[in-house]
Motif scaffolding. Structure first.
Motif, PDB file in Angstrom:
ATOM      1  N   THR A 147      39.762  30.905  42.206  1.00 30.49           N
ATOM      2  CA  THR A 147      38.574  31.484  41.582  1.00 30.49           C
ATOM      3  C   THR A 147      38.910  32.806  40.903  1.00 30.49           C
ATOM      4  O   THR A 147      39.851  33.514  41.291  1.00 30.49           O
ATOM      5  CB  THR A 147      37.473  31.729  42.620  1.00 30.49           C
ATOM      6  OG1 THR A 147      37.920  32.726  43.565  1.00 30.49           O
ATOM      7  CG2 THR A 147      37.126  30.444  43.373  1.00 30.49           C
ATOM      8  N   GLU A 149      37.218  35.453  41.103  1.00 25.73           N
ATOM      9  CA  GLU A 149      36.972  36.539  42.056  1.00 25.73           C
ATOM     10  C   GLU A 149      38.199  36.835  42.909  1.00 25.73           C
ATOM     11  O   GLU A 149      38.382  37.958  43.385  1.00 25.73           O
ATOM     12  CB  GLU A 149      35.788  36.179  42.961  1.00 25.73           C
ATOM     13  CG  GLU A 149      34.439  36.088  42.255  1.00 25.73           C
ATOM     14  CD  GLU A 149      34.309  34.850  41.363  1.00 25.73           C
ATOM     15  OE1 GLU A 149      33.522  34.895  40.395  1.00 25.73           O
ATOM     16  OE2 GLU A 149      35.018  33.837  41.633  1.00 25.73           O
ATOM     17  N   ASN A 150      39.059  35.825  43.101  1.00 30.38           N
ATOM     18  CA  ASN A 150      40.271  36.017  43.906  1.00 30.38           C
ATOM     19  C   ASN A 150      41.526  35.992  43.040  1.00 30.38           C
ATOM     20  O   ASN A 150      42.609  35.654  43.514  1.00 30.38           O
ATOM     21  CB  ASN A 150      40.348  34.942  44.997  1.00 30.38           C
ATOM     22  CG  ASN A 150      41.285  35.339  46.132  1.00 30.38           C
ATOM     23  OD1 ASN A 150      41.298  36.487  46.567  1.00 30.38           O
ATOM     24  ND2 ASN A 150      42.077  34.386  46.607  1.00 30.38           N
TER      25      ASN A 150
END
Length: 386
Positions: A147, A149-150
Protein backbone atom coordinates in the motif's frame (compact mmCIF):
# COMPACT_ATOMS: atom_id res chain seq x y z
CA UNK A 1 -14.33 -33.59 -22.77
CA UNK A 2 -11.71 -31.10 -21.61
CA UNK A 3 -8.06 -31.78 -22.35
CA UNK A 4 -6.87 -29.20 -19.83
CA UNK A 5 -5.70 -30.05 -16.35
CA UNK A 6 -7.64 -28.49 -13.49
CA UNK A 7 -4.58 -26.43 -12.65
CA UNK A 8 -4.46 -24.91 -16.13
CA UNK A 9 -8.22 -24.47 -16.32
CA UNK A 10 -8.25 -22.57 -13.03
CA UNK A 11 -5.70 -20.00 -14.19
CA UNK A 12 -7.51 -16.75 -15.04
CA UNK A 13 -7.14 -15.36 -18.57
CA UNK A 14 -3.87 -13.49 -19.07
CA UNK A 15 -5.07 -9.89 -19.12
CA UNK A 16 -2.01 -8.72 -21.04
CA UNK A 17 -2.92 -11.07 -23.89
CA UNK A 18 -6.47 -9.74 -23.91
CA UNK A 19 -5.27 -6.14 -24.01
CA UNK A 20 -2.77 -6.92 -26.77
CA UNK A 21 -5.45 -8.65 -28.85
CA UNK A 22 -7.71 -5.58 -28.64
CA UNK A 23 -4.76 -3.31 -29.41
CA UNK A 24 -4.01 -5.26 -32.59
CA UNK A 25 -7.66 -5.07 -33.63
CA UNK A 26 -7.60 -1.29 -33.26
CA UNK A 27 -4.32 -1.01 -35.17
CA UNK A 28 -5.79 -3.06 -38.02
CA UNK A 29 -8.79 -0.71 -38.08
CA UNK A 30 -6.42 2.19 -38.70
CA UNK A 31 -6.07 3.66 -35.19
CA UNK A 32 -2.69 5.03 -34.15
CA UNK A 33 -2.18 3.24 -30.82
CA UNK A 34 0.39 4.37 -28.25
CA UNK A 35 1.42 1.33 -26.24
CA UNK A 36 2.36 2.18 -22.65
CA UNK A 37 1.36 -1.25 -21.42
CA UNK A 38 4.28 -3.61 -21.93
CA UNK A 39 7.72 -3.26 -20.36
CA UNK A 40 9.76 -4.05 -23.45
CA UNK A 41 12.65 -1.59 -23.98
CA UNK A 42 12.53 0.35 -27.24
CA UNK A 43 16.24 1.15 -27.08
CA UNK A 44 18.63 -1.13 -29.03
CA UNK A 45 21.01 -3.68 -27.60
CA UNK A 46 24.46 -2.02 -27.43
CA UNK A 47 26.43 -2.66 -30.63
CA UNK A 48 29.46 -4.26 -28.89
CA UNK A 49 27.17 -6.99 -27.51
CA UNK A 50 25.66 -7.56 -30.95
CA UNK A 51 29.14 -7.69 -32.49
CA UNK A 52 30.21 -10.27 -29.91
CA UNK A 53 27.15 -12.35 -30.72
CA UNK A 54 27.96 -12.23 -34.44
CA UNK A 55 31.56 -13.26 -33.71
CA UNK A 56 30.42 -16.26 -31.68
CA UNK A 57 27.88 -17.23 -34.34
CA UNK A 58 30.73 -17.72 -36.81
CA UNK A 59 32.23 -20.46 -34.64
CA UNK A 60 30.60 -23.81 -35.50
CA UNK A 61 31.63 -25.27 -32.15
CA UNK A 62 29.04 -23.00 -30.53
CA UNK A 63 26.14 -24.77 -32.20
CA UNK A 64 26.14 -27.72 -29.81
CA UNK A 65 24.26 -28.19 -26.55
CA UNK A 66 25.22 -26.09 -23.57
CA UNK A 67 25.98 -27.73 -20.25
CA UNK A 68 22.79 -27.86 -18.20
CA UNK A 69 23.82 -25.21 -15.71
CA UNK A 70 25.22 -22.87 -18.34
CA UNK A 71 28.81 -22.43 -19.44
CA UNK A 72 31.45 -21.55 -16.85
CA UNK A 73 32.41 -18.39 -18.77
CA UNK A 74 28.97 -16.92 -18.19
CA UNK A 75 28.63 -18.06 -14.57
CA UNK A 76 32.05 -16.64 -13.77
CA UNK A 77 31.07 -13.34 -15.41
CA UNK A 78 27.98 -13.18 -13.18
CA UNK A 79 30.08 -13.89 -10.07
CA UNK A 80 32.66 -11.25 -11.05
CA UNK A 81 29.87 -8.75 -11.71
CA UNK A 82 28.44 -9.27 -8.21
CA UNK A 83 31.88 -8.91 -6.68
CA UNK A 84 32.55 -5.62 -8.48
CA UNK A 85 29.07 -4.13 -8.17
CA UNK A 86 27.89 -5.34 -4.76
CA UNK A 87 31.03 -6.72 -3.06
CA UNK A 88 29.29 -10.09 -2.81
CA UNK A 89 31.37 -13.24 -3.17
CA UNK A 90 29.77 -16.06 -5.18
CA UNK A 91 31.00 -19.51 -6.11
CA UNK A 92 30.23 -19.73 -9.85
CA UNK A 93 29.96 -23.52 -9.60
CA UNK A 94 27.38 -23.76 -6.82
CA UNK A 95 25.93 -20.30 -6.25
CA UNK A 96 25.25 -19.18 -9.85
CA UNK A 97 22.87 -20.77 -12.35
CA UNK A 98 22.20 -19.71 -15.94
CA UNK A 99 18.56 -19.03 -16.82
CA UNK A 100 16.67 -18.66 -20.09
CA UNK A 101 15.57 -15.23 -18.90
CA UNK A 102 14.69 -14.61 -15.25
CA UNK A 103 10.99 -15.34 -15.89
CA UNK A 104 11.80 -18.99 -16.55
CA UNK A 105 13.77 -19.28 -13.33
CA UNK A 106 11.08 -17.55 -11.28
CA UNK A 107 8.48 -19.98 -12.61
CA UNK A 108 10.65 -23.04 -12.02
CA UNK A 109 11.81 -22.18 -8.52
CA UNK A 110 8.31 -22.73 -7.16
CA UNK A 111 8.04 -26.48 -7.87
CA UNK A 112 11.72 -26.76 -6.91
CA UNK A 113 11.13 -25.69 -3.30
CA UNK A 114 7.44 -26.19 -2.43
CA UNK A 115 5.11 -29.17 -2.24
CA UNK A 116 1.38 -29.13 -3.08
CA UNK A 117 -0.54 -27.30 -0.37
CA UNK A 118 2.40 -25.19 0.80
CA UNK A 119 2.04 -21.42 0.94
CA UNK A 120 4.00 -18.95 -1.17
CA UNK A 121 4.09 -15.36 0.12
CA UNK A 122 3.63 -13.02 -2.83
CA UNK A 123 3.59 -9.22 -3.01
CA UNK A 124 0.23 -7.77 -4.04
CA UNK A 125 0.33 -6.15 -6.58
CA UNK A 126 3.16 -7.99 -8.31
CA UNK A 127 4.46 -9.71 -11.42
CA UNK A 128 1.80 -12.26 -12.32
CA UNK A 129 4.24 -15.16 -12.69
CA UNK A 130 4.65 -15.45 -8.90
CA UNK A 131 0.99 -16.39 -8.48
CA UNK A 132 0.56 -18.46 -11.63
CA UNK A 133 3.68 -20.56 -10.97
CA UNK A 134 2.37 -21.26 -7.47
CA UNK A 135 -0.99 -22.40 -8.83
CA UNK A 136 0.66 -24.66 -11.40
CA UNK A 137 2.76 -26.24 -8.65
CA UNK A 138 -0.31 -26.92 -6.51
CA UNK A 139 0.68 -24.36 -3.91
CA UNK A 140 -1.38 -21.71 -2.17
CA UNK A 141 -0.74 -17.99 -2.58
CA UNK A 142 -0.87 -15.68 0.39
CA UNK A 143 -0.95 -12.08 -0.79
CA UNK A 144 1.14 -9.49 1.03
CA UNK A 145 -0.65 -6.19 0.27
CA UNK A 146 1.60 -3.33 -0.84
CA UNK A 147 0.00 0.00 0.00
CA UNK A 148 0.97 3.60 -0.53
CA UNK A 149 0.63 4.21 3.20
CA UNK A 150 3.39 1.64 3.83
CA UNK A 151 5.62 2.81 0.95
CA UNK A 152 4.57 -0.31 -1.01
CA UNK A 153 6.43 -2.58 1.41
CA UNK A 154 4.92 -5.80 2.83
CA UNK A 155 3.77 -5.76 6.44
CA UNK A 156 5.00 -9.07 7.83
CA UNK A 157 3.27 -8.49 11.15
CA UNK A 158 -0.19 -9.08 9.66
CA UNK A 159 0.58 -12.45 8.07
CA UNK A 160 -1.30 -15.13 10.04
CA UNK A 161 0.86 -17.47 12.10
CA UNK A 162 -0.72 -20.54 10.49
CA UNK A 163 0.32 -19.25 7.06
CA UNK A 164 3.86 -18.56 8.19
CA UNK A 165 4.20 -22.08 9.56
CA UNK A 166 3.26 -23.50 6.15
CA UNK A 167 5.09 -20.96 3.96
CA UNK A 168 7.95 -22.41 1.92
CA UNK A 169 8.84 -19.42 -0.26
CA UNK A 170 8.60 -15.61 -0.30
CA UNK A 171 8.88 -13.47 -3.40
CA UNK A 172 10.09 -9.87 -3.30
CA UNK A 173 10.79 -7.41 -6.12
CA UNK A 174 12.62 -4.09 -5.76
CA UNK A 175 12.81 -1.84 -7.76
CA UNK A 176 9.26 -3.03 -8.11
CA UNK A 177 6.97 -3.99 -10.92
CA UNK A 178 4.35 -2.53 -11.10
CA UNK A 179 4.68 -0.08 -8.19
CA UNK A 180 8.21 1.18 -9.03
CA UNK A 181 8.88 1.15 -5.27
CA UNK A 182 12.47 1.04 -4.03
CA UNK A 183 14.08 -0.03 -0.76
CA UNK A 184 17.29 0.38 1.19
CA UNK A 185 19.55 -2.26 2.68
CA UNK A 186 17.92 -1.94 6.11
CA UNK A 187 14.68 -3.29 4.62
CA UNK A 188 16.50 -6.37 3.34
CA UNK A 189 18.08 -6.85 6.77
CA UNK A 190 14.60 -6.99 8.28
CA UNK A 191 13.50 -9.41 5.55
CA UNK A 192 16.39 -11.80 6.23
CA UNK A 193 15.80 -11.67 9.98
CA UNK A 194 12.10 -12.42 9.52
CA UNK A 195 12.71 -15.18 6.97
CA UNK A 196 15.24 -16.91 9.23
CA UNK A 197 12.79 -16.77 12.13
CA UNK A 198 10.27 -18.83 10.15
CA UNK A 199 12.74 -20.70 7.92
CA UNK A 200 11.22 -19.29 4.72
CA UNK A 201 13.42 -19.11 1.61
CA UNK A 202 13.42 -15.71 -0.10
CA UNK A 203 13.48 -15.16 -3.86
CA UNK A 204 14.26 -11.57 -4.79
CA UNK A 205 13.39 -10.53 -8.34
CA UNK A 206 16.08 -7.96 -9.23
CA UNK A 207 15.23 -7.43 -12.90
CA UNK A 208 15.35 -3.62 -12.67
CA UNK A 209 18.55 -3.48 -10.61
CA UNK A 210 20.33 -0.85 -12.70
CA UNK A 211 17.39 1.27 -13.83
CA UNK A 212 17.65 3.87 -11.08
CA UNK A 213 17.57 7.67 -10.92
CA UNK A 214 19.54 10.49 -9.33
CA UNK A 215 21.84 9.19 -6.58
CA UNK A 216 19.82 6.10 -5.74
CA UNK A 217 21.45 2.71 -6.28
CA UNK A 218 19.36 -0.38 -5.70
CA UNK A 219 20.89 -2.77 -3.16
CA UNK A 220 21.18 -6.51 -3.63
CA UNK A 221 19.58 -8.63 -0.93
CA UNK A 222 22.79 -10.68 -0.90
CA UNK A 223 24.64 -7.69 0.56
CA UNK A 224 23.01 -8.54 3.89
CA UNK A 225 25.22 -10.64 6.11
CA UNK A 226 23.91 -14.19 6.20
CA UNK A 227 21.52 -13.68 3.27
CA UNK A 228 22.97 -16.63 1.36
CA UNK A 229 21.78 -18.91 4.18
CA UNK A 230 18.29 -18.78 2.68
CA UNK A 231 17.95 -16.27 -0.14
CA UNK A 232 18.46 -16.19 -3.88
CA UNK A 233 18.32 -13.30 -6.29
CA UNK A 234 17.13 -13.37 -9.90
CA UNK A 235 18.84 -11.14 -12.41
CA UNK A 236 18.29 -10.42 -16.07
CA UNK A 237 20.13 -8.74 -18.89
CA UNK A 238 16.81 -7.78 -20.48
CA UNK A 239 16.40 -4.32 -18.98
CA UNK A 240 19.95 -3.29 -18.15
CA UNK A 241 21.33 -4.19 -21.58
CA UNK A 242 18.12 -4.01 -23.66
CA UNK A 243 18.26 -7.74 -24.37
CA UNK A 244 14.66 -8.84 -23.73
CA UNK A 245 14.41 -11.06 -26.80
CA UNK A 246 17.77 -12.70 -26.12
CA UNK A 247 16.30 -14.53 -23.10
CA UNK A 248 19.27 -14.65 -20.78
CA UNK A 249 19.34 -14.29 -17.01
CA UNK A 250 20.72 -15.86 -13.84
CA UNK A 251 19.96 -16.76 -10.25
CA UNK A 252 22.52 -16.36 -7.48
CA UNK A 253 22.67 -17.11 -3.79
CA UNK A 254 21.86 -20.09 -1.58
CA UNK A 255 23.46 -23.24 -3.04
CA UNK A 256 20.72 -25.62 -1.86
CA UNK A 257 17.95 -23.61 -3.51
CA UNK A 258 20.01 -23.31 -6.68
CA UNK A 259 20.69 -27.05 -6.64
CA UNK A 260 16.94 -27.74 -6.34
CA UNK A 261 16.20 -25.37 -9.21
CA UNK A 262 18.89 -26.98 -11.32
CA UNK A 263 17.21 -30.39 -10.88
CA UNK A 264 13.99 -28.98 -12.36
CA UNK A 265 15.88 -27.32 -15.18
CA UNK A 266 18.03 -30.35 -15.95
CA UNK A 267 14.84 -32.26 -16.64
CA UNK A 268 13.08 -29.56 -18.66
CA UNK A 269 15.68 -27.64 -20.70
CA UNK A 270 19.28 -27.62 -21.85
CA UNK A 271 20.13 -24.03 -20.99
CA UNK A 272 20.53 -21.18 -23.47
CA UNK A 273 22.17 -21.06 -26.94
CA UNK A 274 25.96 -20.83 -26.48
CA UNK A 275 26.56 -17.63 -28.50
CA UNK A 276 23.95 -15.83 -26.39
CA UNK A 277 25.65 -16.95 -23.17
CA UNK A 278 29.03 -15.81 -24.47
CA UNK A 279 27.69 -12.44 -25.60
CA UNK A 280 26.02 -12.03 -22.20
CA UNK A 281 29.27 -12.87 -20.43
CA UNK A 282 30.96 -10.19 -22.52
CA UNK A 283 28.22 -7.68 -21.60
CA UNK A 284 28.65 -8.31 -17.88
CA UNK A 285 32.45 -8.45 -17.91
CA UNK A 286 32.69 -5.17 -19.81
CA UNK A 287 29.58 -3.55 -18.31
CA UNK A 288 28.07 -2.76 -21.68
CA UNK A 289 25.05 -0.93 -20.27
CA UNK A 290 23.88 1.60 -22.84
CA UNK A 291 25.41 5.02 -22.10
CA UNK A 292 22.79 7.42 -20.80
CA UNK A 293 20.03 4.79 -20.58
CA UNK A 294 18.93 5.91 -17.12
CA UNK A 295 18.90 9.53 -18.26
CA UNK A 296 16.55 8.57 -21.08
CA UNK A 297 14.16 6.81 -18.72
CA UNK A 298 14.36 9.60 -16.17
CA UNK A 299 13.48 12.23 -18.79
CA UNK A 300 10.50 10.13 -19.84
CA UNK A 301 9.45 9.52 -16.25
CA UNK A 302 9.46 13.24 -15.40
CA UNK A 303 7.56 14.03 -18.61
CA UNK A 304 4.75 11.58 -17.89
CA UNK A 305 4.45 12.28 -14.16
CA UNK A 306 4.34 16.04 -14.69
CA UNK A 307 1.98 15.63 -17.64
CA UNK A 308 -0.43 13.48 -15.65
CA UNK A 309 -0.35 16.02 -12.82
CA UNK A 310 -1.60 18.76 -15.15
CA UNK A 311 -4.74 16.71 -15.85
CA UNK A 312 -5.37 15.76 -12.24
CA UNK A 313 -3.86 12.26 -12.18
CA UNK A 314 -1.54 11.65 -9.24
CA UNK A 315 1.69 9.67 -9.56
CA UNK A 316 4.89 9.78 -7.55
CA UNK A 317 8.28 10.20 -9.22
CA UNK A 318 9.93 6.80 -8.72
CA UNK A 319 13.60 6.25 -7.93
CA UNK A 320 13.82 3.05 -9.96
CA UNK A 321 12.38 0.80 -12.71
CA UNK A 322 10.92 2.10 -15.97
CA UNK A 323 7.35 2.16 -14.73
CA UNK A 324 5.06 4.83 -13.34
CA UNK A 325 2.32 3.73 -10.92
CA UNK A 326 -0.50 6.23 -11.22
CA UNK A 327 -3.81 6.59 -9.42
CA UNK A 328 -6.97 6.05 -11.45
CA UNK A 329 -9.19 9.16 -11.64
CA UNK A 330 -12.27 9.16 -9.44
CA UNK A 331 -15.28 7.41 -10.87
CA UNK A 332 -13.49 4.56 -12.63
CA UNK A 333 -12.22 1.12 -11.76
CA UNK A 334 -8.75 0.42 -13.06
CA UNK A 335 -10.13 -1.83 -15.83
CA UNK A 336 -12.79 0.70 -16.82
CA UNK A 337 -10.21 3.45 -17.08
CA UNK A 338 -7.80 1.32 -19.13
CA UNK A 339 -10.59 0.23 -21.48
CA UNK A 340 -11.93 3.75 -22.02
CA UNK A 341 -8.59 5.33 -22.90
CA UNK A 342 -7.73 2.41 -25.18
CA UNK A 343 -11.00 2.51 -27.08
CA UNK A 344 -11.37 6.29 -27.22
CA UNK A 345 -7.82 7.64 -27.05
CA UNK A 346 -5.81 4.78 -28.50
CA UNK A 347 -3.54 4.63 -25.44
CA UNK A 348 -2.65 1.31 -23.84
CA UNK A 349 -2.03 1.26 -20.08
CA UNK A 350 -2.22 -1.72 -17.73
CA UNK A 351 -4.97 -1.71 -15.09
CA UNK A 352 -3.62 -2.19 -11.59
CA UNK A 353 -6.00 -5.04 -10.90
CA UNK A 354 -4.04 -7.14 -13.41
CA UNK A 355 -1.29 -7.36 -10.81
CA UNK A 356 -3.45 -8.40 -7.86
CA UNK A 357 -6.35 -7.17 -5.70
CA UNK A 358 -4.32 -4.39 -4.08
CA UNK A 359 -3.56 -2.95 -7.50
CA UNK A 360 -7.14 -1.73 -7.84
CA UNK A 361 -7.27 2.05 -8.02
CA UNK A 362 -4.02 2.31 -9.99
CA UNK A 363 -2.74 1.86 -13.52
CA UNK A 364 0.80 1.20 -14.77
CA UNK A 365 2.60 3.13 -17.48
CA UNK A 366 5.71 1.76 -19.14
CA UNK A 367 8.37 4.28 -20.10
CA UNK A 368 9.45 2.35 -23.19
CA UNK A 369 8.30 4.89 -25.78
CA UNK A 370 9.88 8.24 -26.76
CA UNK A 371 9.08 11.50 -24.97
CA UNK A 372 6.99 12.90 -27.82
CA UNK A 373 4.69 9.87 -27.71
CA UNK A 374 4.33 10.19 -23.95
CA UNK A 375 3.33 13.82 -24.41
CA UNK A 376 0.79 12.85 -27.04
CA UNK A 377 -0.58 10.10 -24.79
CA UNK A 378 -1.22 12.64 -22.02
CA UNK A 379 -2.95 15.00 -24.43
CA UNK A 380 -5.19 12.21 -25.70
CA UNK A 381 -6.10 11.05 -22.16
CA UNK A 382 -6.90 14.65 -21.22
CA UNK A 383 -9.65 14.79 -23.83
CA UNK A 384 -11.55 11.87 -22.36
CA UNK A 385 -11.41 12.40 -18.61
CA UNK A 386 -12.56 16.02 -18.49
Amino acid sequence: MSYQSKRVANIPPYLFAKINKRKMELVKSGMDVINLGIGDPDLPTPIPIVDKMVEEMRDPSNFKYSSYGGISEYREAVADYYHKKYHVELDPETEVLTLIGSKEGIANIVPAVIDPGDYVLSPDPSYAVYRVATQLAGGRVHDMPLTKENQFLPNFAVIPEEVLQQARLMFLNYPGNPTAATVDLDFFRRVIQFAKQYDIPVAHDFAYSRITFDDYQAPSILQVEGAKDGAVEFGSLSKTYNMTGWRIGYVVGNHQIIEALSVVKNNTDTSQFLPIQKAAAFALANDQMSPGITDVYQERMIKIVDGLYTIGIRAERPKGSFFVWAQVPDGYTSCEFAEIILERAGVVVTPGSAFGPSGEGYFRISLTVPVDRLHEAVERIKKYIH
